[in-house]
Design a protein around this motif. Sequence first.
Motif, PDB file in Angstrom:
ATOM      1  N   GLU A   2       0.819  -1.211   0.000  1.00 39.64           N
ATOM      2  CA  GLU A   2       0.000   0.000   0.000  1.00 39.64           C
ATOM      3  C   GLU A   2       0.855   1.263   0.000  1.00 39.64           C
ATOM      4  O   GLU A   2       1.973   1.291   0.505  1.00 39.64           O
ATOM      5  CB  GLU A   2      -0.904   0.012   1.233  1.00 39.64           C
ATOM      6  N   LYS A   3       0.272   2.339  -0.579  1.00 43.14           N
ATOM      7  CA  LYS A   3       0.960   3.623  -0.604  1.00 43.14           C
ATOM      8  C   LYS A   3       1.060   4.201   0.806  1.00 43.14           C
ATOM      9  O   LYS A   3       0.204   3.952   1.661  1.00 43.14           O
ATOM     10  CB  LYS A   3       0.223   4.612  -1.510  1.00 43.14           C
ATOM     11  N   LEU A   4       2.085   4.990   1.004  1.00 37.15           N
ATOM     12  CA  LEU A   4       2.271   5.690   2.275  1.00 37.15           C
ATOM     13  C   LEU A   4       1.058   6.571   2.556  1.00 37.15           C
ATOM     14  O   LEU A   4       0.608   7.337   1.690  1.00 37.15           O
ATOM     15  CB  LEU A   4       3.545   6.531   2.210  1.00 37.15           C
ATOM     16  N   SER A   5       0.522   6.478   3.766  1.00 34.69           N
ATOM     17  CA  SER A   5      -0.630   7.281   4.178  1.00 34.69           C
ATOM     18  C   SER A   5      -0.661   7.295   5.700  1.00 34.69           C
ATOM     19  O   SER A   5       0.031   6.514   6.370  1.00 34.69           O
ATOM     20  CB  SER A   5      -1.937   6.680   3.646  1.00 34.69           C
ATOM     21  N   LEU A  74       2.876  13.215  -4.138  1.00 27.27           N
ATOM     22  CA  LEU A  74       2.712  13.812  -2.811  1.00 27.27           C
ATOM     23  C   LEU A  74       1.240  13.897  -2.419  1.00 27.27           C
ATOM     24  O   LEU A  74       0.868  13.599  -1.283  1.00 27.27           O
ATOM     25  CB  LEU A  74       3.354  15.197  -2.782  1.00 27.27           C
ATOM     26  N   ASN A  75       0.402  14.302  -3.347  1.00 25.45           N
ATOM     27  CA  ASN A  75      -1.025  14.409  -3.037  1.00 25.45           C
ATOM     28  C   ASN A  75      -1.638  13.038  -2.780  1.00 25.45           C
ATOM     29  O   ASN A  75      -2.483  12.886  -1.892  1.00 25.45           O
ATOM     30  CB  ASN A  75      -1.751  15.127  -4.173  1.00 25.45           C
ATOM     31  N   LEU A  80       2.707  13.119   2.709  1.00 27.81           N
ATOM     32  CA  LEU A  80       3.733  12.382   3.468  1.00 27.81           C
ATOM     33  C   LEU A  80       4.847  11.888   2.553  1.00 27.81           C
ATOM     34  O   LEU A  80       4.604  11.533   1.402  1.00 27.81           O
ATOM     35  CB  LEU A  80       3.103  11.180   4.179  1.00 27.81           C
ATOM     36  N   TYR A  81       6.058  11.840   3.082  1.00 29.10           N
ATOM     37  CA  TYR A  81       7.177  11.197   2.389  1.00 29.10           C
ATOM     38  C   TYR A  81       8.252  10.862   3.408  1.00 29.10           C
ATOM     39  O   TYR A  81       8.310  11.457   4.497  1.00 29.10           O
ATOM     40  CB  TYR A  81       7.737  12.077   1.270  1.00 29.10           C
ATOM     41  N   CYS A 106       0.050  19.706  -2.607  1.00 31.62           N
ATOM     42  CA  CYS A 106       0.932  20.307  -3.615  1.00 31.62           C
ATOM     43  C   CYS A 106       0.071  20.791  -4.775  1.00 31.62           C
ATOM     44  O   CYS A 106      -0.685  20.018  -5.373  1.00 31.62           O
ATOM     45  CB  CYS A 106       1.969  19.290  -4.093  1.00 31.62           C
ATOM     46  N   LEU A 107       0.183  22.072  -5.091  1.00 26.77           N
ATOM     47  CA  LEU A 107      -0.584  22.698  -6.169  1.00 26.77           C
ATOM     48  C   LEU A 107       0.346  23.017  -7.337  1.00 26.77           C
ATOM     49  O   LEU A 107       1.563  23.085  -7.173  1.00 26.77           O
ATOM     50  CB  LEU A 107      -1.233  23.992  -5.668  1.00 26.77           C
ATOM     51  N   ASN A 108      -0.257  23.228  -8.494  1.00 22.80           N
ATOM     52  CA  ASN A 108       0.501  23.675  -9.660  1.00 22.80           C
ATOM     53  C   ASN A 108       0.131  25.118  -9.958  1.00 22.80           C
ATOM     54  O   ASN A 108      -1.069  25.463 -10.011  1.00 22.80           O
ATOM     55  CB  ASN A 108       0.212  22.789 -10.867  1.00 22.80           C
TER      56      ASN A 108
END
Length: 499
Positions: A2-5, A74-75, A80-81, A106-108
């Motif tokens: 699973e992804k980091l969360s 990141l989103n 988290l990282y 994180c926005l663009n």
Amino acid sequence: MEKLSYQILKEKKYKGYLLPEAPERVLQFGEGNFMRAFTDYFIDVLNEKTGFHGKAVLVQPRQKRPGHSLADDLNAQEGLYTLYLRGFENGKRVSDKRVISCVSRCLNAYADYEAVMACAENPDLRYITCNTTEAGIVYDPSCAFEDKPAASFPGKLTQFLYRRYEIFGRNKGKGFVILPCELIAENGKELKKCVLSYATQWNLEQDFLTWLDEENMFCSTLVDRIVTGFPKGEEDTLNRENGWEDAAMDTGEVFAFWVIEGPASLKEELRFEEAGLPVLITDDHKPYKERKVRILNGAHTSMVMGAYLAGFDIVRDCMEDAAICGFMNHAIYDEIIPTLSLPKEELESFASAVTERFKNPFIDHALLSISLNSTSKWKARVLPSLKAYAEQTGKLPVCLTASFAFYLAFYQGRELTDTGLAASRPKGDTYTVSDDRSVLTFFAAHKEDGPEEYVHAVCTNEALWDMDLTSLPGFEAAVTDMLKKIQKDGAYELMKSVC
């Protein structure tokens, strides 16, 4: 896997510090490896140690390209990282891991323009950080106020500041502390100069200019940490060890130092000292910038070209060789430190940390990479120390003088190509000298010169040094003798002989 969360960290019973919820207090232009291992690390520790209780919203300042991006990762991971800080500290090998939880999203700047601008309406927002590369703080007159967004970073910042002024211009204490991290001189002052240029070009009202001056703090800073980024080749092993998949992992060295030029009152807002962080808030950052440029960068530039010609390829291996390490230490402790203004104990402590950093077993720092654009680097990093030493003692510093001979030998190429100046080491393997085209053209024109002619031509080229180096008593003759020794016995023998 699973992804980091936050949920997976809870399931894995992660014992480190986490901050799931907090107001967004920091706007950060730049989502790259450096800022996430530097400023976001500091914010995360501030949250843990001082109750700063703030999240950072990251802004990708470049146009969003098709396909997956770091911002998407990141989103997807709730901001988290995992950050790994690795190297030597106080003579011991260190490898620290920390899950960073201070990032909210994180926005663009382009795809999420209105969401970025809406951040200006957040009354909790107080700090703006940025790292848009050295080319980022530039004034581009083609930018218009109506652009969504302006193409240049200072243009984007001016638009954001104006939105803040529209919402809170009559409220005291709602301006920003702006902390640029770009590697240019006086980065805070340069950024403010660009913002004021846009305010004038766009005919923004005088009250806005007054608000900029009275309610906002543009701080010049100095940043120092080597960040190696995503641990390519190690990711599968690290993910298995952690028990989660992290597509935004980051790595860097243990050493860090951040100097912020600002008023003493800023120490009460940003309690770095209380958190035990290597951040100095001072009324003058210049002595610390000089220390870094002259010791850390000067040590690199004075050593790497001679070491490369001697057959070495990475910095760490140089530090394991007695002659090369001895040469570098002699240059630092006996020729550079005596010319600097900070207390000797501070300078020697910094120099000791430099040696540990160069020995970092987790970083393969290639000498050829450091050699890029060595003409401007030697001028900025080594020449000031050489001149100051000569003025103070009436003698030439032998190692710094030798560094110029190594530079000349390294730049003595065979053929100018589209990629640079082709050259070869004594054992026959080839390399490419990379520098400004005008510099390479000059050296290519002197490739057939004998030692005396070659040294004289380079020393008297004032376009390279902003001075005639033959005006330094004895310098031309000393460099000529050293170059002849390199050509006869090799760079390694010269290093051994001078230290």
